[in-house]
Scaffold this motif. Structure first.
Motif, mmCIF file in Angstrom:
data_model
loop_
_atom_site.group_PDB
_atom_site.id
_atom_site.type_symbol
_atom_site.label_atom_id
_atom_site.label_comp_id
_atom_site.label_asym_id
_atom_site.label_seq_id
_atom_site.Cartn_x
_atom_site.Cartn_y
_atom_site.Cartn_z
ATOM 1 N N UNK A 109 5.537 6.595 0.139
ATOM 2 C CA UNK A 109 4.249 7.193 0.505
ATOM 3 C C UNK A 109 3.430 7.545 -0.730
ATOM 4 N N UNK A 110 4.081 8.107 -1.731
ATOM 5 C CA UNK A 110 3.348 8.484 -2.947
ATOM 6 C C UNK A 110 2.852 7.255 -3.705
ATOM 7 N N UNK A 111 3.678 6.204 -3.757
ATOM 8 C CA UNK A 111 3.239 4.971 -4.420
ATOM 9 C C UNK A 111 2.037 4.390 -3.683
ATOM 10 N N UNK A 112 2.103 4.377 -2.355
ATOM 11 C CA UNK A 112 0.989 3.882 -1.552
ATOM 12 C C UNK A 112 -0.262 4.720 -1.742
ATOM 13 N N UNK A 113 -0.078 6.022 -1.878
ATOM 14 C CA UNK A 113 -1.214 6.926 -2.084
ATOM 15 C C UNK A 113 -1.830 6.735 -3.469
ATOM 16 N N UNK A 114 -0.997 6.632 -4.486
ATOM 17 C CA UNK A 114 -1.504 6.474 -5.850
ATOM 18 C C UNK A 114 -2.184 5.124 -6.067
ATOM 19 N N UNK A 115 -1.607 4.094 -5.467
ATOM 20 C CA UNK A 115 -2.135 2.746 -5.674
ATOM 21 C C UNK A 115 -3.165 2.375 -4.611
ATOM 22 N N UNK A 116 -3.369 3.272 -3.646
ATOM 23 C CA UNK A 116 -4.274 3.016 -2.516
ATOM 24 C C UNK A 116 -3.886 1.710 -1.820
ATOM 25 N N UNK A 117 -2.575 1.562 -1.581
ATOM 26 C CA UNK A 117 -2.042 0.354 -0.953
ATOM 27 C C UNK A 117 -1.119 0.751 0.200
ATOM 28 N N UNK A 118 -1.675 0.833 1.419
ATOM 29 C CA UNK A 118 -0.836 1.231 2.551
ATOM 30 C C UNK A 118 0.267 0.221 2.877
ATOM 31 N N UNK A 119 0.162 -0.999 2.328
ATOM 32 C CA UNK A 119 1.196 -1.998 2.557
ATOM 33 C C UNK A 119 2.537 -1.590 1.975
ATOM 34 N N UNK A 120 2.512 -0.773 0.926
ATOM 35 C CA UNK A 120 3.756 -0.289 0.325
ATOM 36 C C UNK A 120 4.515 0.577 1.332
ATOM 37 N N UNK A 121 3.788 1.381 2.072
ATOM 38 C CA UNK A 121 4.408 2.232 3.084
ATOM 39 C C UNK A 121 5.005 1.373 4.192
ATOM 40 N N UNK A 122 4.308 0.325 4.571
ATOM 41 C CA UNK A 122 4.815 -0.585 5.602
ATOM 42 C C UNK A 122 6.098 -1.271 5.134
ATOM 43 N N UNK A 123 6.152 -1.655 3.867
ATOM 44 C CA UNK A 123 7.358 -2.279 3.321
ATOM 45 C C UNK A 123 8.533 -1.308 3.430
ATOM 46 N N UNK A 124 8.313 -0.054 3.074
ATOM 47 C CA UNK A 124 9.370 0.945 3.189
ATOM 48 C C UNK A 124 9.836 1.126 4.624
ATOM 49 N N UNK A 125 8.883 1.134 5.552
ATOM 50 C CA UNK A 125 9.236 1.293 6.971
ATOM 51 C C UNK A 125 9.989 0.080 7.494
ATOM 52 N N UNK A 126 9.617 -1.110 7.056
ATOM 53 C CA UNK A 126 10.321 -2.326 7.471
ATOM 54 C C UNK A 126 11.773 -2.278 6.992
ATOM 55 N N UNK A 127 11.989 -1.826 5.762
ATOM 56 C CA UNK A 127 13.351 -1.724 5.235
ATOM 57 C C UNK A 127 14.190 -0.749 6.067
ATOM 58 N N UNK A 128 13.606 0.376 6.449
ATOM 59 C CA UNK A 128 14.332 1.360 7.262
ATOM 60 C C UNK A 128 14.644 0.789 8.633
ATOM 61 N N UNK A 129 13.638 0.236 9.301
ATOM 62 C CA UNK A 129 13.823 -0.199 10.680
ATOM 63 C C UNK A 129 14.631 -1.483 10.790
ATOM 64 N N UNK A 130 14.536 -2.380 9.827
ATOM 65 C CA UNK A 130 15.330 -3.615 9.884
ATOM 66 C C UNK A 130 16.818 -3.296 9.796
ATOM 67 N N UNK A 131 17.182 -2.429 8.873
ATOM 68 C CA UNK A 131 18.595 -2.071 8.769
ATOM 69 C C UNK A 131 19.049 -1.266 9.983
#
Length: 159
Positions: A109-131
């Motif tokens: 979330x912080x990386x997505x906030x700092x870089x203004x890239x919400x796709x980073x948050x989606x990548x993190x969520x995909x990793x959680x939900x896929x596993x």
């Protein structure tokens, strides 16, 4: 089942494992070097990278158990306690991976906030939900296999 019928799946598991090794050896260090100069990003990216390296351990445990499970299928021992144990280890490995990435989600979330890239948050969520999906699937297969073994043992007792 004829021997070698799971060869394709074993090859796929090995290819996936090799891809993860390549990711750990080449891509993740490249990301670490890229953010090393920017301390603002580095303090948020490094915990994510550490989480990725930590998640590799249960990932390879699950890959090894998958190879073992495919070996049991080749030997016509798919409906055995060993298969149930392999599925249990796969389930716990997937849950561990999901927990590791859940713990790193604030950093995503912080990386997505700092870089203004919400796709980073989606990548993190995909990793959680896929596993997590893998863990649920292994749990369902484990219960089906356990039920089949229980029915088989009941039939063996009545005959």
């Amino acid at each position: 089942m004829r021997k070698g019928s799971t060869t394709f799946l074993k090859v796929v598991v090995v290819i996936i494992a090799l891809a993860v090794v390549a990711l750990c050896i080449f891509v993740l260090p490249m990301i670490a070097r890229a953010v090393a100069g920017d301390q603002t990003f580095a303090k948020w990216v490094y915990p994510v990278l550490i989480g990725m390296y930590i998640s590799v351990i249960p990932f390879f445990v699950a890959m090894f158990q998958s190879i073992k499970l495919l070996g049991y299928i080749d030997k016509n021992e798919a409906f055995s306690d060993m298969s149930v144990k392999a599925l249990r280890v796969i389930k716990y490995s997937a849950l561990t991976i999901s927990l590791v990435y859940t713990a790193t989600m604030p950093f995503f979330f912080m990386i997505g906030e700092l870089d203004d890239a919400p796709g980073v948050i989606v990548i993190g969520m995909v990793l959680v939900f896929a596993s997590f999906v893998v863990a649920v699937f292994a749990y369902v297969l484990q219960n089906i296999l356990k039920s089949a073994l229980d029915i088989k043992s009941e039939n063996d007792l009545t005959v």
